[in-house]
Design an enzyme around this catalytic site. Sequence first.
Site, PDB file in Angstrom:
ATOM      1  N   SER A   1     -34.105  59.149   9.133  1.00  0.00           N
ATOM      2  CA  SER A   1     -33.678  58.832   8.057  1.00  0.00           C
ATOM      3  C   SER A   1     -33.880  57.912   7.266  1.00  0.00           C
ATOM      4  CB  SER A   1     -32.526  57.011   8.307  1.00  0.00           C
ATOM      5  OG  SER A   1     -31.590  56.389   7.778  1.00  0.00           O
ATOM      6  N   ASN A   2     -34.492  56.316   6.770  1.00  0.00           N
ATOM      7  CA  ASN A   2     -35.017  55.720   5.889  1.00  0.00           C
ATOM      8  C   ASN A   2     -35.289  53.977   6.173  1.00  0.00           C
ATOM      9  OD1 ASN A   2     -33.462  55.076   3.446  1.00  0.00           O
ATOM     10  ND2 ASN A   2     -33.458  57.040   3.610  1.00  0.00           N
ATOM     11  N   ARG A   3     -35.594  53.650   5.538  1.00  0.00           N
ATOM     12  CA  ARG A   3     -35.751  52.063   5.457  1.00  0.00           C
ATOM     13  C   ARG A   3     -35.213  51.303   4.758  1.00  0.00           C
ATOM     14  NH1 ARG A   3     -41.391  50.246   4.971  1.00  0.00           N
ATOM     15  NH2 ARG A   3     -40.583  47.983   5.535  1.00  0.00           N
ATOM     16  N   SER A   4     -33.643  51.309   4.040  1.00  0.00           N
ATOM     17  CA  SER A   4     -33.394  50.948   3.563  1.00  0.00           C
ATOM     18  C   SER A   4     -31.826  49.628   4.305  1.00  0.00           C
ATOM     19  CB  SER A   4     -32.145  51.812   2.566  1.00  0.00           C
ATOM     20  OG  SER A   4     -31.023  51.726   1.753  1.00  0.00           O
TER      21      SER A   4
ATOM     22  N   ALA B   1     -30.570  55.863  -0.244  1.00  0.00           N
ATOM     23  CA  ALA B   1     -31.339  55.571  -0.486  1.00  0.00           C
ATOM     24  C   ALA B   1     -31.112  57.352   0.235  1.00  0.00           C
ATOM     25  CB  ALA B   1     -32.508  55.208   0.383  1.00  0.00           C
TER      26      ALA B   1
END
Length: 398
Positions: A208-211, A275
Amino acid sequence: MLSNKTIVLGVTGGIAAYKAAELASQLTQAGAAVSVIMTREAVQFVSPVTFRALTGRPVVTEMFDLASEFSIEHVSLARAADVVVVAPATANIIAKLAAGMADDMLCCTVLATKAPVVIAPAMETNMYENQVTQDNLSELKSRDFVVIGPAAGWLASGREGLGRLADVSDILGSIRRVLGRDGDLAGKHIVVTAGGTREPVDPVRYISNRSSGKMGYALAEAARDRGAKVSLITAPVCLNAPVGAEVIRVGTALEMRQAVENLAPRTDALVMAAAVADYRPRSAAGQKIKKGDAPLTLELEGIPDILGTVKGEFVKVGFAAESSNVIENATDKLKQKGLDLIVANDITASDSGFGTDTNQVTIIDKDGGVDSLPLLTKHEVAERILDRVAQLLAARES
Ligand code: CTP
């Protein structure tokens, strides 16, 4: 949107009356003039002094209290109100309002007002579920009263069930929604995506990502507060869903794409704040991957771009999270994806981008217009983006 609004807060006699103090405080902090009317029973639970101190305004407790500013002309509050909120609303006040009674100041005010009325019921489960209460609530809804809650959970009776006062944040959301229902996005369907998608590696792990989802949720709230019908397609985040928005929860980018495509025929504007992953593991393992001595290689495959491929004549707004050549890269994305607007932000700035409450963005349009905004809260950024969306929608209609 609450500043300079006059809100009449009716507090009735239930144990949840203490939560109305928090509501009065938050409304006042948001700039509203809050006039509290307490029923005789409510005064048994919370002192009028509490509301007097929190709102800085007189509190009405008696119909014929000559010391009260509002007692002589008992409909003056009804006239001044932009919205009347009854929180908590007991079964008794709901019955009285449904019957159109006028035997106390709160009933008189609700009967006399032309402002919208928001009711937040709170009572014991059986009282709430009793057919007579349900009929009374249906009657109020048919007269355009807005009912928020009740929520389920721990009740003063010691049982768990339906009947808790809705969360103060949800009551606030309801009030904002009611106040904004004739706003410049009324009648429009705005679809917002938010959060970082999760692409499974195995049953335990994902990429995943930091959104944080904050920008997308701010957009959804702001669009709701301007009268839009809002669908929020959200990847998992730690935020409360905005009251009044249709919330569609998804995990992966492909699920998000499906949700966007399902809504496309009904969409007036799509704002892709999510994101979205560009790659995912080619195949997610069915069982948990065990650790070993050998290095582990994950093979990733590309994911189709949602914004660039979704079909429809609606307004398309993208975000461009960039760490270098912000304007150039964002402009390229706008062209490649066929967008009306792109909101570019430099994710290397410490007070902008992922997880922060503020954002410094540049809005670029397809005609080459470049509008660099100062550092603003994400809610303020949301308003500025929606100003542009509203203009684009209005231009399409003219
Ligand atoms: N987006 C999308 N589908 C994807 C990836 C991104 O719809 N599979 C959308 C995002 O929601 C955003 C915009 O496209 O509104 C730009 O996303 P961003 O991550 O900044 O750029 P990418 O197009 O993914 O390009 P890159 O990662 O190479 O910068």
